[in-house]
Design a protein around this motif. Structure first.
Motif, PDB file in Angstrom:
ATOM      1  N   ILE A 188      -6.278  -9.412 -10.120  1.00  0.00           N
ATOM      2  CA  ILE A 188      -5.310  -8.703  -9.646  1.00  0.00           C
ATOM      3  C   ILE A 188      -5.803  -7.107  -9.520  1.00  0.00           C
ATOM      4  CG2 ILE A 188      -3.175  -7.042 -10.476  1.00  0.00           C
ATOM      5  CD1 ILE A 188      -2.402  -9.355 -12.357  1.00  0.00           C
ATOM      6  N   VAL A 189      -5.530  -6.822  -8.173  1.00  0.00           N
ATOM      7  CA  VAL A 189      -6.336  -5.589  -7.573  1.00  0.00           C
ATOM      8  C   VAL A 189      -5.164  -4.747  -7.002  1.00  0.00           C
ATOM      9  CG1 VAL A 189      -7.967  -4.828  -6.149  1.00  0.00           C
ATOM     10  CG2 VAL A 189      -8.513  -6.923  -7.192  1.00  0.00           C
ATOM     11  N   SER A 190      -5.333  -3.431  -6.943  1.00  0.00           N
ATOM     12  CA  SER A 190      -4.716  -2.508  -6.379  1.00  0.00           C
ATOM     13  C   SER A 190      -4.648  -2.887  -4.700  1.00  0.00           C
ATOM     14  CB  SER A 190      -5.016  -1.117  -6.501  1.00  0.00           C
ATOM     15  OG  SER A 190      -5.817  -0.575  -5.815  1.00  0.00           O
ATOM     16  N   GLU A 191      -3.163  -2.599  -4.202  1.00  0.00           N
ATOM     17  CA  GLU A 191      -3.278  -2.451  -2.762  1.00  0.00           C
ATOM     18  C   GLU A 191      -4.436  -1.547  -1.952  1.00  0.00           C
ATOM     19  OE1 GLU A 191      -0.878  -1.820  -4.867  1.00  0.00           O
ATOM     20  OE2 GLU A 191       0.740  -0.654  -4.105  1.00  0.00           O
ATOM     21  N   LEU A 192      -4.646  -0.500  -2.595  1.00  0.00           N
ATOM     22  CA  LEU A 192      -5.432   0.474  -1.937  1.00  0.00           C
ATOM     23  C   LEU A 192      -6.812  -0.220  -2.077  1.00  0.00           C
ATOM     24  CD1 LEU A 192      -3.374   2.455  -3.987  1.00  0.00           C
ATOM     25  CD2 LEU A 192      -3.884   3.872  -2.265  1.00  0.00           C
ATOM     26  N   SER A 193      -7.384  -0.552  -2.699  1.00  0.00           N
ATOM     27  CA  SER A 193      -8.575  -1.480  -2.661  1.00  0.00           C
ATOM     28  C   SER A 193      -8.711  -2.499  -1.812  1.00  0.00           C
ATOM     29  CB  SER A 193      -9.215  -1.783  -3.969  1.00  0.00           C
ATOM     30  OG  SER A 193      -9.560  -0.685  -5.014  1.00  0.00           O
TER      31      SER A 193
ATOM     32  N   TYR B 235       2.786  -4.083  -4.835  1.00  0.00           N
ATOM     33  CA  TYR B 235       3.723  -3.494  -5.649  1.00  0.00           C
ATOM     34  C   TYR B 235       4.106  -4.502  -6.941  1.00  0.00           C
ATOM     35  CZ  TYR B 235       7.937  -1.381  -7.747  1.00  0.00           C
ATOM     36  OH  TYR B 235       9.040  -0.909  -8.450  1.00  0.00           O
TER      37      TYR B 235
ATOM     38  N   ARG C 285       2.193  -7.215  -7.510  1.00  0.00           N
ATOM     39  CA  ARG C 285       1.052  -8.093  -7.904  1.00  0.00           C
ATOM     40  C   ARG C 285       1.040  -8.450  -9.518  1.00  0.00           C
ATOM     41  NH1 ARG C 285       0.221  -2.746  -7.969  1.00  0.00           N
ATOM     42  NH2 ARG C 285      -0.712  -1.580  -9.825  1.00  0.00           N
TER      43      ARG C 285
ATOM     44  N   GLU D 224     -10.353   1.930 -10.224  1.00  0.00           N
ATOM     45  CA  GLU D 224     -11.100   1.106  -9.251  1.00  0.00           C
ATOM     46  C   GLU D 224     -12.229   1.709  -8.390  1.00  0.00           C
ATOM     47  OE1 GLU D 224      -7.713  -2.625  -8.643  1.00  0.00           O
ATOM     48  OE2 GLU D 224      -8.105  -0.971  -7.086  1.00  0.00           O
ATOM     49  N   SER D 225     -11.659   2.961  -7.967  1.00  0.00           N
ATOM     50  CA  SER D 225     -12.600   3.795  -7.289  1.00  0.00           C
ATOM     51  C   SER D 225     -13.653   4.465  -8.070  1.00  0.00           C
ATOM     52  CB  SER D 225     -11.888   4.733  -6.587  1.00  0.00           C
ATOM     53  OG  SER D 225     -11.156   6.028  -7.447  1.00  0.00           O
TER      54      SER D 225
ATOM     55  N   MET E 179      -4.308   2.557 -11.068  1.00  0.00           N
ATOM     56  CA  MET E 179      -5.302   1.420 -11.277  1.00  0.00           C
ATOM     57  C   MET E 179      -6.455   1.547 -10.071  1.00  0.00           C
ATOM     58  SD  MET E 179      -4.003  -2.581 -10.162  1.00  0.00           S
ATOM     59  CE  MET E 179      -4.921  -4.098 -10.838  1.00  0.00           C
ATOM     60  N   ALA E 180      -5.780   2.176  -8.733  1.00  0.00           N
ATOM     61  CA  ALA E 180      -6.700   2.265  -7.615  1.00  0.00           C
ATOM     62  C   ALA E 180      -7.579   3.370  -8.149  1.00  0.00           C
ATOM     63  CB  ALA E 180      -5.811   2.848  -6.502  1.00  0.00           C
TER      64      ALA E 180
ATOM     65  N   GLY F 163       6.252   1.941 -11.065  1.00  0.00           N
ATOM     66  CA  GLY F 163       5.395   1.216 -10.074  1.00  0.00           C
ATOM     67  C   GLY F 163       4.346   2.026  -9.306  1.00  0.00           C
ATOM     68  N   GLN F 164       4.855   3.284  -8.644  1.00  0.00           N
ATOM     69  CA  GLN F 164       3.726   4.133  -8.098  1.00  0.00           C
ATOM     70  C   GLN F 164       2.624   4.633  -8.872  1.00  0.00           C
ATOM     71  OE1 GLN F 164       4.972   7.764  -5.835  1.00  0.00           O
ATOM     72  NE2 GLN F 164       4.482   6.755  -4.249  1.00  0.00           N
TER      73      GLN F 164
ATOM     74  N   MET G 215      -1.203   9.186  -1.965  1.00  0.00           N
ATOM     75  CA  MET G 215       0.056   8.437  -1.774  1.00  0.00           C
ATOM     76  C   MET G 215       1.245   9.414  -1.627  1.00  0.00           C
ATOM     77  SD  MET G 215      -0.525   5.627  -4.702  1.00  0.00           S
ATOM     78  CE  MET G 215       0.670   4.634  -4.303  1.00  0.00           C
TER      79      MET G 215
ATOM     80  N   SER H 245       0.250   1.854  -9.791  1.00  0.00           N
ATOM     81  CA  SER H 245      -0.804   1.567  -8.463  1.00  0.00           C
ATOM     82  C   SER H 245      -1.807   2.746  -8.417  1.00  0.00           C
ATOM     83  CB  SER H 245       0.106   1.363  -6.896  1.00  0.00           C
ATOM     84  OG  SER H 245       1.265   0.467  -7.200  1.00  0.00           O
TER      85      SER H 245
ATOM     86  N   LYS I   2     -15.413   0.395   0.053  1.00  0.00           N
ATOM     87  CA  LYS I   2     -14.852   0.570  -1.195  1.00  0.00           C
ATOM     88  C   LYS I   2     -13.869   1.507  -1.179  1.00  0.00           C
ATOM     89  CE  LYS I   2     -16.679   1.125  -5.951  1.00  0.00           C
ATOM     90  NZ  LYS I   2     -15.798   2.035  -6.436  1.00  0.00           N
ATOM     91  N   LEU I   3     -12.835   1.521  -1.824  1.00  0.00           N
ATOM     92  CA  LEU I   3     -12.140   2.760  -1.932  1.00  0.00           C
ATOM     93  C   LEU I   3     -12.759   3.882  -2.552  1.00  0.00           C
ATOM     94  CD1 LEU I   3      -9.001   3.654  -2.261  1.00  0.00           C
ATOM     95  CD2 LEU I   3      -8.981   2.827  -4.443  1.00  0.00           C
ATOM     96  N   GLU I   4     -12.521   5.013  -1.799  1.00  0.00           N
ATOM     97  CA  GLU I   4     -13.372   6.138  -2.225  1.00  0.00           C
ATOM     98  C   GLU I   4     -12.441   7.117  -2.872  1.00  0.00           C
ATOM     99  OE1 GLU I   4     -17.653   6.968  -0.096  1.00  0.00           O
ATOM    100  OE2 GLU I   4     -15.976   8.029   0.465  1.00  0.00           O
ATOM    101  N   ASN I   5     -11.304   7.389  -2.179  1.00  0.00           N
ATOM    102  CA  ASN I   5     -10.262   8.338  -2.530  1.00  0.00           C
ATOM    103  C   ASN I   5      -9.072   7.934  -1.753  1.00  0.00           C
ATOM    104  OD1 ASN I   5      -9.104  10.741  -3.604  1.00  0.00           O
ATOM    105  ND2 ASN I   5     -10.593  12.084  -2.346  1.00  0.00           N
ATOM    106  N   PHE I   6      -8.104   8.525  -2.265  1.00  0.00           N
ATOM    107  CA  PHE I   6      -6.530   8.095  -1.736  1.00  0.00           C
ATOM    108  C   PHE I   6      -5.476   9.033  -1.971  1.00  0.00           C
ATOM    109  CE2 PHE I   6      -4.264   7.048  -5.363  1.00  0.00           C
ATOM    110  CZ  PHE I   6      -5.510   6.639  -6.345  1.00  0.00           C
TER     111      PHE I   6
ATOM    112  N   ASP J 226       6.478   2.945   0.870  1.00  0.00           N
ATOM    113  CA  ASP J 226       5.328   3.951   0.644  1.00  0.00           C
ATOM    114  C   ASP J 226       4.278   4.338   1.633  1.00  0.00           C
ATOM    115  OD1 ASP J 226       3.472   1.944   0.261  1.00  0.00           O
ATOM    116  OD2 ASP J 226       3.403   2.538  -2.021  1.00  0.00           O
TER     117      ASP J 226
END
Lengths: 263, 371
Positions: free
Chosen positions: A79-84, A68, A70, B368-369, B364-365, B357-358, A124, B361, A118-122, A107
């Motif tokens: 700087i990379v997302s925490e999900l990746s 959060y 970063r 990246e994907s 950005m994610a 923030g949410q 939150m 993130s 690799k992060l494929e999908n997510f 969260d």
């Protein structure tokens, strides 16, 4: 050839996690400080991780910041997302894991990890404390327990109490009401864990469960919550040896991979 | 780009436009979402002025609405209650969603200086009876507008207004297309501001400025290399911080299905002997908006086609917090985008949000994907 050190720092809402990696594989040092973004936590976590690794900041060849907070870490090269980062971190520990459930301080996330890490999908969580570490913090306070005691109490539960409220504030009232009725604290703790698990399992099912499944984040240190999640999902859930620093681990690997590409 | 800067300035300070119009002797009518017959206002020589909420905290509005009503209504009502919209001669309030159904009564109870023009459409807007109902409602509204204007409005005047609005719709789509390949020159915030300016100014002048920007962009080489192409969908997507996040992640909006942006522009009013009937027929044609009855769930189909046609890498479903119609739509839309293997991210926004923030993130994610 000289050793190459990279650093990953995961600045969360409630904790700062820093990890130093040697040559992309060996963990030289790490630190978890219970203070997140906007505090001295990030700086202290870096200092402590460096001290544990026995090196100085000048020996670090690349730093990735995630989490959060970063964007507040000015020393970061990436700087990379925490999900990746979580996807990279869990892939390094369990290369076959395809679904990762990360429950942090504020969260919760369900992450689909590709076969290459690799992060494929997510998915939150909503902006709501239910199903997060904060929910457990609030409940532990009401029960006059430290969060570290929750797992032990959960293990002694005999009749799990149903916590029907999703909202943290209403659930807190419900727990207080149960306490005033002299309900066994261990049974209440197990009920609280089930409440978190129901919420998190719902999130993971929205993403779609692909096995094997792993869990990371500070809440994964709580075996009671982890067991409740397994029961709710009906499948085993793997926990990495250092679940709270999985994001920082992924970040350090990211830094290593990118420095390697540059060389 | 002078024209773009002019449009951005108007969007940054819409109240100045309102004051200026009133000072010049022009009457101004507030137009709430969605799909109000604002061509009738224009035909009467008045300025239609869009009311899509504002980035602000709503306090007084909570006397009239519970907290779990969308911020567009809360903040619009808040401005009304605080007297910030007292220069309006009236406000058009439709009943397109459950929350809007209470807006007219709330406004009448709390805002004493600005009368309400209630706008009703047929729910079954596509059948002949529905079109006739909508036409008859629009004619009733025309009478109310004539009373405020102090004169009658002829069908010829309505036809002229329709032509100006149709030209504006075409200009918005052309600009959107040009902006899609020029993210270096037109940021996501610029794109939104340029379209949004039309809600606060004379539509013919808006068309002129937009066309100027489009012509300039068309003479420049494309600058979209390395950008992720995204299509946006939802009610409104004008939060500067959200748009900044899109830019920071090197994404370019190649098309949109946003009610506040291109949904309204995508459908022109056909030429007809009865221009008000044509307006009702246009309403029957519109697809891609959750507040319009859509038994065939064509929104998802349209969105998938838009994404494919634009070569989009992904879709951003920008959910307005507490918007029930949007939440209902999300499920079938998600199924359709999944079936088409088009990645889609849902993010929730609110005009009273202070912490991004949410969504930051998540976007950005998502980027990246996709990379």
């Amino acid at each position: 050839m000289a050793d190459v050190y990279t650093m990953g720092i995961d600045i969360g809402s409630t904790a700062s996690k820093c990890l130093i990696l040697k040559n992309g594989t060996d963990i030289s040092g790490y630190a978890v400080i219970g203070a997140g973004t906007g505090t001295s936590g990030p700086k202290r976590s870096v200092e402590q991780a460096l001290s544990n690794a026995g090196i100085t900041i000048n020996e670090i060849s690349g730093i990735t910041a995630t989490g959060y907070g970063r964007n507040t870490f000015s020393e970061a090269d990436w700087i990379v997302s925490e999900l990746s980062c979580h996807a990279i971190g869990i892939h390094a520990v369990f290369p076959d894991v395809r679904t990762l459930i990360d429950i942090g301080g504020q969260d919760a996330k369900a992450i689909r990890v590709s076969t290459t890490g690799k992060l494929e999908n997510f998915v939150m969580n909503d902006k709501c404390a239910a199903g997060t570490g904060r929910f457990l913090d609030v409940m532990a306070r009401v029960l006059e327990l430290d969060v570290s005691e929750l797992a032990e109490r959960d293990a002694m539960a005999e009749n799990v109490v149903n916590i029907s409220s999703t909202c943290t504030v209403f659930a807190e009232s419900e727990v207080i009401s149960q306490l005033s009725n002299n309900v066994n604290i261990c049974d209440l703790v197990a009920g609280i864990h089930r409440s978190v698990a129901v919420r998190t399992a719902g999130l993971a099912k929205r993403l779609g469960i692909v096995e094997p499944v792993a869990m990371s984040g500070g809440v994964a240190l709580n075996s009671g919550a982890a067991r409740a999640l397994e029961r709710e999902l009906g499948i085993p859930v793997r926990i990495p040896p250092l679940p709270q620093i999985n994001g920082a681990y992924g970040a350090a690997i990211y830094a290593w991979e990118h420095r390697k590409q540059e060389r | 780009m002078n024209a773009l800067n002019r449009l951005k300035n108007i969007t940054m300070n819409p109240k100045a436009e309102l004051k200026e119009a009133v000072a010049s002797g022009k009457k101004v009518i507030g137009i709430m979402p969605y799909f109000c017959p604002e061509e009738l206002v224009y035909a009467a020589g008045m300025l239609p002025f869009g009311l899509w909420g504002a980035e602000m905290q709503a306090n007084e509005s909570k006397q009239y609405y519970p907290a779990f009503i969308c911020s567009i209504l809360h903040t619009t009502l808040e401005m009304g209650l605080k007297g910030e919209l007292d220069d309006l001669s009236a406000v058009m309030i439709p009943i397109s969603c459950d929350s809007l159904k209470g807006m007219g009564a709330n406004w009448e109870a709390g805002v004493k200086n600005v009368p309400v023009i209630n706008v009703a459409f047929a729910e079954n807007r596509k059948i002949a009876a529905g079109i006739e109902f909508t036409r008859s409602q629009f004619r009733k509204i025309q009478k109310q507008i004539e009373e405020i204007a102090g004169r009658t409005v002829s069908d010829d005047e309505i036809r002229k207004a329709i032509t100006i609005y149709n030209e504006n719709r075409c200009a918005i789509l052309a600009f959107s297309k040009a902006a899609a390949t020029h993210p270096a020159e037109v940021t996501a915030a610029d794109r939104c501001a340029a379209i949004k300016a039309g809600y606060f100014m004379d539509r013919a002048a808006h068309t002129e400025l937009l066309n100027e920007v489009t012509a300039e962009l068309e003479n420049l080489p494309a600058s979209d290399e390395g950008y992720l192409k995204i299509v946006t969908t939802g009610i409104i997507a004008d939060a500067p911080r959200l748009l900044d996040i899109i830019d920071k992640n090197k994404m370019v909006i190649v098309d949109d299905q946003i009610a506040h942006e291109s949904v309204n522009a995508r459908y022109v009013i056909p030429e007809a002997e009865d221009p008000v009937l044509a307006m009702a027929e246009r309403l029957a044609e519109i697809e891609g908006c959750s507040v319009l009855y859509d038994p065939g769930k064509k929104r998802g189909t349209q969105l998938v086609e838009m994404a494919k046609n634009a070569g989009a890498d992904g879709i951003l479903f920008i959910l307005t917090k507490f918007c029930d119609p949007e939440e209902y739509d999300y499920v079938p839309v998600k199924r359709m985008t999944d079936s088409a293997s088009i990645p889609m991210l849902q993010i929730e926004i609110d005009q009273q949000m202070t912490d991004y923030g949410q969504p930051e993130s998540a976007i950005m994610a998502f980027a990246e994907s996709l990379r």
